[in-house]
Write a protein that holds these residues in place. Sequence first.
Motif, PDB file in Angstrom:
ATOM      1  N   ALA A 157      26.219 -88.711 -56.116  1.00  0.00           N
ATOM      2  CA  ALA A 157      27.632 -88.425 -55.892  1.00  0.00           C
ATOM      3  C   ALA A 157      28.159 -89.300 -54.763  1.00  0.00           C
ATOM      4  O   ALA A 157      27.442 -89.625 -53.818  1.00  0.00           O
ATOM      5  CB  ALA A 157      27.811 -86.947 -55.562  1.00  0.00           C
ATOM      6  N   VAL A 158      29.407 -89.674 -54.870  1.00  0.00           N
ATOM      7  CA  VAL A 158      30.012 -90.558 -53.869  1.00  0.00           C
ATOM      8  C   VAL A 158      30.158 -89.812 -52.549  1.00  0.00           C
ATOM      9  O   VAL A 158      30.648 -88.685 -52.495  1.00  0.00           O
ATOM     10  CB  VAL A 158      31.391 -91.055 -54.355  1.00  0.00           C
ATOM     11  N   SER A 159      29.726 -90.460 -51.472  1.00  0.00           N
ATOM     12  CA  SER A 159      29.830 -89.874 -50.139  1.00  0.00           C
ATOM     13  C   SER A 159      30.288 -90.951 -49.168  1.00  0.00           C
ATOM     14  O   SER A 159      30.735 -92.020 -49.562  1.00  0.00           O
ATOM     15  CB  SER A 159      28.471 -89.301 -49.716  1.00  0.00           C
ATOM     16  N   PHE A 160      30.161 -90.665 -47.871  1.00  0.00           N
ATOM     17  CA  PHE A 160      30.541 -91.643 -46.844  1.00  0.00           C
ATOM     18  C   PHE A 160      29.429 -92.631 -46.528  1.00  0.00           C
ATOM     19  O   PHE A 160      29.638 -93.559 -45.738  1.00  0.00           O
ATOM     20  CB  PHE A 160      30.954 -90.920 -45.557  1.00  0.00           C
ATOM     21  N   ALA A 161      28.246 -92.433 -47.086  1.00  0.00           N
ATOM     22  CA  ALA A 161      27.131 -93.326 -46.804  1.00  0.00           C
ATOM     23  C   ALA A 161      27.490 -94.752 -47.186  1.00  0.00           C
ATOM     24  O   ALA A 161      27.906 -95.014 -48.317  1.00  0.00           O
ATOM     25  CB  ALA A 161      25.884 -92.878 -47.557  1.00  0.00           C
ATOM     26  N   GLY A 162      27.343 -95.662 -46.248  1.00  0.00           N
ATOM     27  CA  GLY A 162      27.674 -97.055 -46.494  1.00  0.00           C
ATOM     28  C   GLY A 162      29.082 -97.430 -46.090  1.00  0.00           C
ATOM     29  O   GLY A 162      29.428 -98.617 -46.101  1.00  0.00           O
ATOM     30  N   THR A 163      29.896 -96.448 -45.706  1.00  0.00           N
ATOM     31  CA  THR A 163      31.245 -96.771 -45.238  1.00  0.00           C
ATOM     32  C   THR A 163      31.234 -96.993 -43.734  1.00  0.00           C
ATOM     33  O   THR A 163      30.315 -96.585 -43.019  1.00  0.00           O
ATOM     34  CB  THR A 163      32.249 -95.661 -45.586  1.00  0.00           C
ATOM     35  N   VAL A 164      32.293 -97.659 -43.255  1.00  0.00           N
ATOM     36  CA  VAL A 164      32.436 -97.905 -41.819  1.00  0.00           C
ATOM     37  C   VAL A 164      33.866 -97.606 -41.404  1.00  0.00           C
ATOM     38  O   VAL A 164      34.786 -97.618 -42.228  1.00  0.00           O
ATOM     39  CB  VAL A 164      32.085 -99.368 -41.443  1.00  0.00           C
ATOM     40  N   ALA A 165      34.033 -97.348 -40.117  1.00  0.00           N
ATOM     41  CA  ALA A 165      35.354 -97.198 -39.521  1.00  0.00           C
ATOM     42  C   ALA A 165      35.622 -98.383 -38.619  1.00  0.00           C
ATOM     43  O   ALA A 165      34.775 -98.751 -37.795  1.00  0.00           O
ATOM     44  CB  ALA A 165      35.433 -95.898 -38.726  1.00  0.00           C
ATOM     45  N   LEU A 166      36.778 -99.017 -38.807  1.00  0.00           N
ATOM     46  CA  LEU A 166      37.225-100.086 -37.925  1.00  0.00           C
ATOM     47  C   LEU A 166      38.138 -99.469 -36.875  1.00  0.00           C
ATOM     48  O   LEU A 166      38.477 -98.284 -36.938  1.00  0.00           O
ATOM     49  CB  LEU A 166      37.979-101.163 -38.704  1.00  0.00           C
ATOM     50  N   SER A 167      38.575-100.267 -35.934  1.00  0.00           N
ATOM     51  CA  SER A 167      39.480 -99.769 -34.902  1.00  0.00           C
ATOM     52  C   SER A 167      40.828 -99.383 -35.480  1.00  0.00           C
ATOM     53  O   SER A 167      41.548 -98.563 -34.910  1.00  0.00           O
ATOM     54  CB  SER A 167      39.671-100.841 -33.818  1.00  0.00           C
ATOM     55  N   ASN A 168      41.200 -99.974 -36.620  1.00  0.00           N
ATOM     56  CA  ASN A 168      42.528 -99.756 -37.177  1.00  0.00           C
ATOM     57  C   ASN A 168      42.534 -99.473 -38.670  1.00  0.00           C
ATOM     58  O   ASN A 168      43.579 -99.220 -39.244  1.00  0.00           O
ATOM     59  CB  ASN A 168      43.412-100.984 -36.918  1.00  0.00           C
ATOM     60  N   CYS A 169      41.387 -99.522 -39.316  1.00  0.00           N
ATOM     61  CA  CYS A 169      41.305 -99.448 -40.771  1.00  0.00           C
ATOM     62  C   CYS A 169      39.973 -98.851 -41.189  1.00  0.00           C
ATOM     63  O   CYS A 169      39.177 -98.412 -40.358  1.00  0.00           O
ATOM     64  CB  CYS A 169      41.442-100.849 -41.388  1.00  0.00           C
TER      65      CYS A 169
END
Length: 297
Positions: A55-67
Motif C-alpha cells: 500500500a502507498v505510504s510516506f516511505a521514500g518521500t521527502v520534505a523540502l523547505s518549501n515543497c
Amino acid sequence: MKKPLIGMLATLLVAGATALGGAAPAQAAAPAQVTALTEAAAQAEGSAPAAKPAAVSFAGTVALSNCSGSLVRMPGSAATDPALVLSNGHCLESGMPGPGEVVLNQPSSRTFTLLNSTGGRLATLRATKVVYGAMTDTDVSIYQLNTTYASIKSKYGISPLTIADTHPNQGADIRVVSGYWKKIYSCSIDGFAYQLNEADWTFKDSVRYTSGCNVIGGTSGSPVVDASTGLLVAVNNTINESGESCTLDNPCEVDESGAVTVHQGIGYAQETYGIPACFAPGNRLDLTLAGCTLPRP
C-alpha cells in the motif's frame, strides 16, 4: 505564480503561499501504515521480488523547505548509484526557471527530510547538485545526493520510488503523497490536458485529477503513485484555485484546436515517464540519448 512556501508557519498564516499547488485547505486521505517497496526497487537491491506492491505510504518521500518531493530511481538504476530526489522546477532554491530556461548540473547543498512509512522523520539527506530543472513543457527538478540507494537502505531501511517508463493510464487509481504536509490524497486520473497554460508557463500532456486530489500549497513536487503498481507516474504541480483562465494559480487547458477550458478546483501533475530515457547507467543525465524528450538549454 506565487513563490514557494517559506516555512510551515508562514503557510499557516497565509493560505496557499506556494506557486502551482495552492488551493483552499482540504482533508487528505489517511496514510497507509506500511512500507512501500515496489518490485522494481526490490530487484535493484538484490532482494526477491514482491508478490504485489505494498500500500502507498510516506516511505521514500521527502520534505523540502518549501515543497514536497521523493527519493527516486530509474528502472535501470543500481543500488550503488548516487541517489536522486524528484520535485518541481518551481521549487528550486534558485527560483522558478523562466520559459525556455533549463538548469543543468548546478552545485547545490540543499537538504531534504527523509520520511518513514508513517510520515515520521528519519534523516536529513543532502544534495551535491541540481541535475536538471525546468518549467518548460514540464515542471521538474532532479537533485543528486551525496549518498547511494544502498547506503540509504542500509541506514534507514528506505527504498526509492521507481519512475515508470510508460505513459500513465486514464482512470488509474492514484495517490499524491505530500512529505511537506504529511498528507496522502486519493483520487484517479481523470484524463490528460494536451496543453496546460499558467501565466507565462506552458506544460504539455499533463495529468488531470478527479476532484479527490484538491491539493494545497506545499504539496508541490509530491510524487503521484499508481496504487496498483506502486510506481511513480507523475509529479504534482498545480490546481485551478478560483476559476480564472490561464492566470497565475489558475491554469487552463488548451486542446489541439486552440479551444480553452477551465476546471476550477481541479489539480494537475506533470508526467514523468519520459525521464528514464534521459539517464544513462550510473544515474548520469544525458539529454542526447535516443528517446530523451526533456527540454534542452
